[in-house]
Design a protein around this motif. Sequence first.
Motif, short mmCIF file in Angstrom:
data_model
loop_
_atom_site.label_atom_id
_atom_site.label_comp_id
_atom_site.label_asym_id
_atom_site.label_seq_id
_atom_site.Cartn_x
_atom_site.Cartn_y
_atom_site.Cartn_z
N GLN A 30 0.90 -1.17 -0.04
CA GLN A 30 -0.04 0.16 0.06
C GLN A 30 0.92 1.23 0.04
O GLN A 30 1.68 1.11 0.69
N TYR A 31 0.56 2.32 -0.78
CA TYR A 31 1.26 3.53 -1.02
C TYR A 31 0.38 4.69 -0.85
O TYR A 31 -0.40 4.92 -1.65
N ASP A 32 0.22 5.39 0.17
CA ASP A 32 -0.55 6.59 0.37
C ASP A 32 0.19 7.94 0.38
O ASP A 32 -0.29 8.92 0.25
N GLY A 33 1.47 8.07 -0.15
CA GLY A 33 2.22 9.37 -0.45
C GLY A 33 3.09 9.41 0.92
O GLY A 33 3.86 10.03 0.92
N ASP A 34 2.59 9.07 2.12
CA ASP A 34 3.36 9.19 3.04
C ASP A 34 4.17 7.91 3.76
O ASP A 34 4.86 8.01 4.99
N GLN A 35 3.68 6.77 3.50
CA GLN A 35 4.09 5.51 3.79
C GLN A 35 3.82 4.54 3.10
O GLN A 35 2.97 4.43 2.11
N ALA A 69 3.23 0.43 3.20
CA ALA A 69 2.91 -0.53 4.17
C ALA A 69 2.88 -2.02 3.31
O ALA A 69 2.24 -2.11 2.47
N LEU A 70 3.84 -2.85 3.77
CA LEU A 70 3.69 -4.18 3.19
C LEU A 70 2.54 -5.01 3.73
O LEU A 70 2.12 -4.89 5.06
N PRO A 71 1.92 -5.81 2.98
CA PRO A 71 0.90 -6.69 3.62
C PRO A 71 1.24 -7.64 4.62
O PRO A 71 2.39 -7.79 4.87
N GLY A 72 0.11 -8.12 5.33
CA GLY A 72 0.40 -8.95 6.48
C GLY A 72 0.58 -10.32 6.07
O GLY A 72 1.05 -10.98 6.86
N PHE A 101 6.80 1.47 6.41
CA PHE A 101 7.85 2.40 6.11
C PHE A 101 7.39 3.86 5.70
O PHE A 101 6.88 4.42 4.99
N PRO A 102 7.35 4.64 7.09
CA PRO A 102 7.06 5.99 6.82
C PRO A 102 8.18 6.94 6.28
O PRO A 102 9.16 6.84 6.42
N ARG A 103 7.56 7.87 5.29
CA ARG A 103 8.35 8.73 4.62
C ARG A 103 9.16 9.89 5.48
O ARG A 103 8.48 10.21 6.33
N ILE A 104 10.45 9.76 5.29
CA ILE A 104 11.29 10.98 6.07
C ILE A 104 11.97 11.97 4.98
O ILE A 104 12.35 12.87 5.58
N ALA A 105 11.93 11.34 3.81
CA ALA A 105 12.52 12.32 2.67
C ALA A 105 11.77 12.11 1.44
O ALA A 105 11.62 10.94 1.11
#
Length: 176
Positions: A121-126, A128-131, A152-156
């Motif tokens: 999943q990708y929402d622009g800020d993070q 997330a790999l599936p379960g 993985f939250p975005r930091i840059a």
Amino acid sequence: MRRISLTLFLLLLGCQRSPANQDAPPVVSGGAASRLEQAAIASGTIADPAKISPVGLFQRNHEAGRDALCVIPARNGELHFGLEAIFGEEPACRGQGTARRAGDKLILSFKGGDRCIIVAQYDGDQVALPGVVDLACADLCEGRGSLEGVSFPRIASDAASALRARARSGDPLCTA
């Protein structure tokens, strides 16, 4: 008294539900955005996740280690990525490959013989790999490590930061 009765009647009439098909929310492409989110995107209050490039560095530090994902553009127009998820002193998962955007998904195709592919999943800020991930991805991990449910939250948001990211070994996480 008559005015009060009439006022109460009109209030009650206004509170009644309309037929179900009139109250149904409109179908949203992708099904993810609420009316409020759509309005915020339209007004420019928040960015449209569909238009945010996944290029950059995504990282999360936690008590057991660090999860890092870098995404960089390649010369041929593709996206390359590298990731490492550390779960303490020994267990870790790591891999590199190509990434492709598909709506609110980021498809990670790992290099290697077993053809591990993860649809995140990708929402622009993070990211997330599936379960649950494919068994072909087990070779990416040591010990009892697993990529299932790692986020993985975005930091840059730039390729330069992604290229500076280092794995636990000190090697570059992403290579151009």
